[in-house]
Write a protein that holds these residues in place. Structure first.
Motif, PDB file in Angstrom:
ATOM      1  N   ASN A   1      81.686  56.175  69.207  1.00  0.00           N
ATOM      2  CA  ASN A   1      81.076  56.614  70.450  1.00  0.00           C
ATOM      3  C   ASN A   1      81.282  58.128  70.557  1.00  0.00           C
ATOM      4  N   PRO A   2      80.240  58.938  70.606  1.00  0.00           N
ATOM      5  CA  PRO A   2      78.841  58.589  70.833  1.00  0.00           C
ATOM      6  C   PRO A   2      78.046  58.308  69.554  1.00  0.00           C
ATOM      7  N   ASN A   3      78.597  58.580  68.388  1.00  0.00           N
ATOM      8  CA  ASN A   3      77.854  58.409  67.135  1.00  0.00           C
ATOM      9  C   ASN A   3      78.206  57.060  66.507  1.00  0.00           C
ATOM     10  N   TYR A   4      77.473  56.037  66.898  1.00  0.00           N
ATOM     11  CA  TYR A   4      77.781  54.676  66.454  1.00  0.00           C
ATOM     12  C   TYR A   4      77.441  54.490  64.988  1.00  0.00           C
ATOM     13  N   PHE A   5      78.259  53.708  64.304  1.00  0.00           N
ATOM     14  CA  PHE A   5      78.024  53.437  62.892  1.00  0.00           C
ATOM     15  C   PHE A   5      78.448  52.003  62.581  1.00  0.00           C
ATOM     16  N   ILE A   6      77.948  51.487  61.436  1.00  0.00           N
ATOM     17  CA  ILE A   6      78.242  50.119  61.013  1.00  0.00           C
ATOM     18  C   ILE A   6      79.592  50.092  60.306  1.00  0.00           C
ATOM     19  N   LEU A   7      80.433  49.148  60.699  1.00  0.00           N
ATOM     20  CA  LEU A   7      81.794  49.058  60.164  1.00  0.00           C
ATOM     21  C   LEU A   7      81.861  48.394  58.788  1.00  0.00           C
ATOM     22  N   PHE A   8      80.933  47.481  58.516  1.00  0.00           N
ATOM     23  CA  PHE A   8      81.055  46.633  57.331  1.00  0.00           C
ATOM     24  C   PHE A   8      79.921  46.893  56.351  1.00  0.00           C
ATOM     25  N   SER A   9      80.120  46.485  55.116  1.00  0.00           N
ATOM     26  CA  SER A   9      79.111  46.725  54.081  1.00  0.00           C
ATOM     27  C   SER A   9      77.879  45.860  54.316  1.00  0.00           C
ATOM     28  N   ASP A  10      76.773  46.302  53.745  1.00  0.00           N
ATOM     29  CA  ASP A  10      75.515  45.568  53.838  1.00  0.00           C
ATOM     30  C   ASP A  10      75.672  44.156  53.265  1.00  0.00           C
ATOM     31  N   ASN A  11      76.312  44.038  52.122  1.00  0.00           N
ATOM     32  CA  ASN A  11      76.499  42.730  51.490  1.00  0.00           C
ATOM     33  C   ASN A  11      77.360  41.804  52.337  1.00  0.00           C
ATOM     34  N   ALA A  12      78.400  42.372  52.953  1.00  0.00           N
ATOM     35  CA  ALA A  12      79.290  41.556  53.789  1.00  0.00           C
ATOM     36  C   ALA A  12      78.536  41.002  54.994  1.00  0.00           C
ATOM     37  N   ILE A  13      77.732  41.842  55.633  1.00  0.00           N
ATOM     38  CA  ILE A  13      76.981  41.398  56.813  1.00  0.00           C
ATOM     39  C   ILE A  13      75.963  40.328  56.428  1.00  0.00           C
ATOM     40  N   LYS A  14      75.233  40.551  55.331  1.00  0.00           N
ATOM     41  CA  LYS A  14      74.239  39.567  54.899  1.00  0.00           C
ATOM     42  C   LYS A  14      74.892  38.224  54.584  1.00  0.00           C
ATOM     43  N   ARG A  15      76.035  38.267  53.936  1.00  0.00           N
ATOM     44  CA  ARG A  15      76.731  37.020  53.591  1.00  0.00           C
ATOM     45  C   ARG A  15      77.180  36.282  54.849  1.00  0.00           C
ATOM     46  N   LEU A  16      77.747  37.013  55.786  1.00  0.00           N
ATOM     47  CA  LEU A  16      78.230  36.382  57.003  1.00  0.00           C
ATOM     48  C   LEU A  16      77.079  35.761  57.796  1.00  0.00           C
ATOM     49  N   ILE A  17      76.010  36.508  57.979  1.00  0.00           N
ATOM     50  CA  ILE A  17      74.890  35.985  58.766  1.00  0.00           C
ATOM     51  C   ILE A  17      74.258  34.790  58.070  1.00  0.00           C
ATOM     52  N   ASN A  18      74.216  34.809  56.757  1.00  0.00           N
ATOM     53  CA  ASN A  18      73.721  33.641  56.030  1.00  0.00           C
ATOM     54  C   ASN A  18      74.610  32.428  56.280  1.00  0.00           C
ATOM     55  N   ASP A  19      75.928  32.631  56.283  1.00  0.00           N
ATOM     56  CA  ASP A  19      76.858  31.530  56.567  1.00  0.00           C
ATOM     57  C   ASP A  19      76.666  31.004  57.992  1.00  0.00           C
ATOM     58  N   ILE A  20      76.463  31.924  58.937  1.00  0.00           N
ATOM     59  CA  ILE A  20      76.249  31.522  60.328  1.00  0.00           C
ATOM     60  C   ILE A  20      75.004  30.656  60.446  1.00  0.00           C
ATOM     61  N   PHE A  21      73.927  31.053  59.779  1.00  0.00           N
ATOM     62  CA  PHE A  21      72.691  30.281  59.885  1.00  0.00           C
ATOM     63  C   PHE A  21      72.761  28.977  59.093  1.00  0.00           C
ATOM     64  N   LYS A  22      73.579  28.917  58.074  1.00  0.00           N
ATOM     65  CA  LYS A  22      73.796  27.628  57.411  1.00  0.00           C
ATOM     66  C   LYS A  22      74.481  26.658  58.376  1.00  0.00           C
TER      67      LYS A  22
END
Length: 236
Positions: free
Chosen positions: A175-196
């Motif tokens: 704040n004020p310069n927001y950024f993503i904490l986790f890697s692209d691969n980590a986020i994709k894997r997690l969201i895939n697990d959530i939707f499974k």
């Protein structure tokens, strides 16, 4: 997705208001999690047991006025229409009335009515907020490592049904310069697990965009477009 609430222009996602609420089967998308307890109450089977998986920067467990908040809700959450849930108020004092449901108190209110059905709260958070003692004893605080590596393995064979409560502000920092904490691969894997896990329609998934906690509507919408479009979860 079916639009249950869709306001223009989209303003700040304030604690007493919602600009959007979309629904697709057992998945709900909203600007903040204020409406989540209504979604849960209208989806769950009252004969079943549930685990609530809460993935959020914040605890969302403000409970300092639980008696005052629940007193006007005479017949439980399931009997409130969406409009009633949105607008129902309590008398704070002689001169002030406020909406009952906020973006940070819906979990204690839901627990008040459905505690017998919740066997565990699995909290993946950044430890922001306070937790009432009555609720704390039901919460398991889990590290990010477990979230990204073992979420599906931990819950896919559960005897209980699942309420998955995801706020994408979990992935943002700064704040004020927001950024993503986790890697692209980590986020994709997690969201895939959530939707499974959410592919079982007996479970429920509520997703909050939290533009105020992600830097802007643009940041939140871009995140949804990038990571959720493949699951047919979109915002207009």
């Amino acid at each position: 997705m079916k639009k249950l609430i869709d306001k223009y222009p989209r303003n700040g996602s304030f604690c007493f208001d919602n600009d959007i609420l979309y629904k697709k089967d057992n998945v709900y998308l909203m600007d903040n999690h204020r409406m989540a307890a209504w979604c849960w109450a209208n989806h769950i089977d009252e004969q079943e047991k549930y685990i609530i998986i809460h993935i959020d920067k914040h605890f969302d467990t403000l409970g300092n006025q639980i008696k005052e908040w629940t007193s006007p809700i005479k017949n439980g959450l399931k009997n409130l229409s969406l409009d009633e849930y949105d607008k129902i108020e309590y008398q704070k004092n002689e001169f002030e009335r406020y909406k009952i449901f906020r973006w940070d108190n819906y979990i204690p209110i839901f627990h008040h009515y459905y505690s017998n059905q919740i066997t565990e709260y699995a909290f993946y958070t950044h430890n922001q907020g306070d937790i009432p003692a009555e609720l704390e004893k039901h919460i398991t605080h889990c590290p990010s490592y477990n979230l990204f590596n073992y979420l599906f393995d931990c819950f896919s064979e559960s005897n209980e049904r699942l309420i998955i409560n995801l706020d994408i502000d979990y992935f943002f920092c700064g704040n004020p310069n927001y950024f993503i904490l986790f890697s692209d691969n980590a986020i994709k894997r997690l969201i895939n697990d959530i939707f499974k896990l959410a592919s079982d329609k007996k479970n429920i998934l509520t997703i909050a965009l939290s533009p105020d906690c992600c830097g802007s509507w643009k940041n939140s919408v871009n995140f949804i477009q990038k990571y959720f479009a493949r699951y047919d979860i979109k915002i207009e």
